[in-house]
Design a protein around this motif. Sequence first.
Motif, short mmCIF file in Angstrom:
data_model
loop_
_atom_site.label_atom_id
_atom_site.label_comp_id
_atom_site.label_asym_id
_atom_site.label_seq_id
_atom_site.Cartn_x
_atom_site.Cartn_y
_atom_site.Cartn_z
N ILE A 106 -12.01 52.00 -15.70
CA ILE A 106 -12.01 52.22 -14.24
C ILE A 106 -10.76 51.59 -13.63
O ILE A 106 -10.09 52.20 -12.80
CB ILE A 106 -13.30 51.65 -13.61
N GLN A 107 -10.42 50.37 -14.08
CA GLN A 107 -9.25 49.68 -13.55
C GLN A 107 -7.97 50.47 -13.84
O GLN A 107 -7.12 50.61 -12.97
CB GLN A 107 -9.15 48.28 -14.15
N LYS A 108 -7.87 51.02 -15.04
CA LYS A 108 -6.67 51.79 -15.40
C LYS A 108 -6.62 53.14 -14.69
O LYS A 108 -5.58 53.55 -14.19
CB LYS A 108 -6.64 51.99 -16.92
N GLN A 109 -7.75 53.84 -14.67
CA GLN A 109 -7.77 55.19 -14.10
C GLN A 109 -7.51 55.19 -12.59
O GLN A 109 -6.82 56.07 -12.09
CB GLN A 109 -9.10 55.87 -14.40
N PHE A 110 -8.06 54.23 -11.87
CA PHE A 110 -7.93 54.22 -10.42
C PHE A 110 -6.93 53.18 -9.91
O PHE A 110 -6.80 52.99 -8.70
CB PHE A 110 -9.30 53.99 -9.77
N ALA A 111 -6.22 52.50 -10.81
CA ALA A 111 -5.21 51.50 -10.47
C ALA A 111 -5.77 50.45 -9.52
O ALA A 111 -5.20 50.17 -8.46
CB ALA A 111 -3.97 52.17 -9.88
N ALA B 220 -20.13 45.72 -11.95
CA ALA B 220 -20.81 44.86 -12.91
C ALA B 220 -20.69 45.30 -14.36
O ALA B 220 -20.67 44.49 -15.25
CB ALA B 220 -22.28 44.74 -12.53
N GLY B 221 -20.61 46.58 -14.61
CA GLY B 221 -20.60 47.05 -15.99
C GLY B 221 -20.22 48.51 -16.04
O GLY B 221 -19.63 49.04 -15.11
N PRO B 222 -20.56 49.17 -17.15
CA PRO B 222 -20.27 50.60 -17.25
C PRO B 222 -20.89 51.34 -16.07
O PRO B 222 -21.97 51.02 -15.61
CB PRO B 222 -20.93 51.01 -18.56
N SER B 223 -20.16 52.35 -15.59
CA SER B 223 -20.60 53.02 -14.36
C SER B 223 -20.45 54.54 -14.47
O SER B 223 -19.56 55.04 -15.15
CB SER B 223 -19.79 52.54 -13.17
N ALA B 224 -21.32 55.21 -13.73
CA ALA B 224 -21.16 56.64 -13.48
C ALA B 224 -20.31 56.74 -12.22
O ALA B 224 -20.57 56.04 -11.24
CB ALA B 224 -22.52 57.29 -13.28
N VAL B 225 -19.30 57.59 -12.24
CA VAL B 225 -18.34 57.66 -11.13
C VAL B 225 -18.47 58.99 -10.42
O VAL B 225 -18.43 60.06 -11.03
CB VAL B 225 -16.90 57.47 -11.64
N ALA B 226 -18.61 58.90 -9.09
CA ALA B 226 -18.64 60.09 -8.23
C ALA B 226 -17.47 59.99 -7.26
O ALA B 226 -17.17 58.90 -6.75
CB ALA B 226 -19.95 60.18 -7.47
N ILE B 227 -16.82 61.11 -7.02
CA ILE B 227 -15.66 61.15 -6.13
C ILE B 227 -16.04 61.98 -4.91
O ILE B 227 -16.59 63.06 -5.02
CB ILE B 227 -14.45 61.80 -6.83
N ALA B 228 -15.71 61.44 -3.72
CA ALA B 228 -15.97 62.15 -2.47
C ALA B 228 -14.72 62.13 -1.61
O ALA B 228 -13.92 61.19 -1.66
CB ALA B 228 -17.13 61.51 -1.71
N GLN B 229 -14.56 63.18 -0.83
CA GLN B 229 -13.44 63.26 0.12
C GLN B 229 -13.64 62.21 1.20
O GLN B 229 -14.75 62.01 1.67
CB GLN B 229 -13.45 64.66 0.73
N LEU B 230 -12.59 61.54 1.60
CA LEU B 230 -12.71 60.49 2.61
C LEU B 230 -12.66 61.06 4.02
O LEU B 230 -13.33 60.57 4.92
CB LEU B 230 -11.61 59.44 2.44
N GLU B 231 -11.88 62.05 4.25
CA GLU B 231 -11.69 62.56 5.61
C GLU B 231 -12.76 63.58 5.94
O GLU B 231 -13.26 64.25 5.06
CB GLU B 231 -10.30 63.16 5.75
N PRO B 232 -13.16 63.77 7.16
CA PRO B 232 -12.71 63.10 8.37
C PRO B 232 -13.31 61.71 8.50
O PRO B 232 -14.44 61.46 8.12
CB PRO B 232 -13.20 64.00 9.49
#
Length: 193
Positions: A128-133, A143-155
């Motif tokens: 996660i640290q490498k992928q999302f800088a 805390a540990g391994p995670s499931a990652v969901a991406i959402a648009q921030l705007e508006p």
Amino acid sequence: MKDSRRSIFREDAVRRYLEGREKSILPRLVSPRTFIYLWFLLGLLVMSSIIAWFTKVPVYASGSAVVVHWKSKKGTHEGIVVAAFFPPQHFSSLRTTQKLFLNFDARGDRFSHSIIAVEPEIISPDAIQKQFALNSQIVQQIAGPSAVAIAQLEPIPENLSASAYLGSVGDAKAEVGSQRIISLLPLIGQFFK
């Protein structure tokens, strides 16, 4: 000769006494008004049980959210988004188009956005640290391994640019299912899960 076994009771009184013994008289344990109230309460209990059986409430997964700059692997999305990190048990429940409820400030203002992507596998904190800088302070909150969901921030509600939120850490909730209200009741609920 007169009847030597003459009763000291009148014949009419003896007859009424014998008729009274033949009738079955039930004791009045409950007055009619109380009886009606009890039936009404039983009806309310049955109706509320039926409603609790058929009504469903949403179940939410809680996690952390970070505003990051992201580019999808397919190249279809690029820009400033919210990456939400959920416990691994919710991985199979996360889907695109689900609502993601976000809270980035202390006032408790929530806003919602649709999930646009879900990472195809559970990711370790190092990945996660490498992928999302992300810096190490932010990764420590995961805390540990995670499931990652991406959402648009705007508006964004405050009419700020998305880059003003870059690096912000907040709370995220995603609706991952539903359950019957009756399953939330103590003692009874364990039989309906």
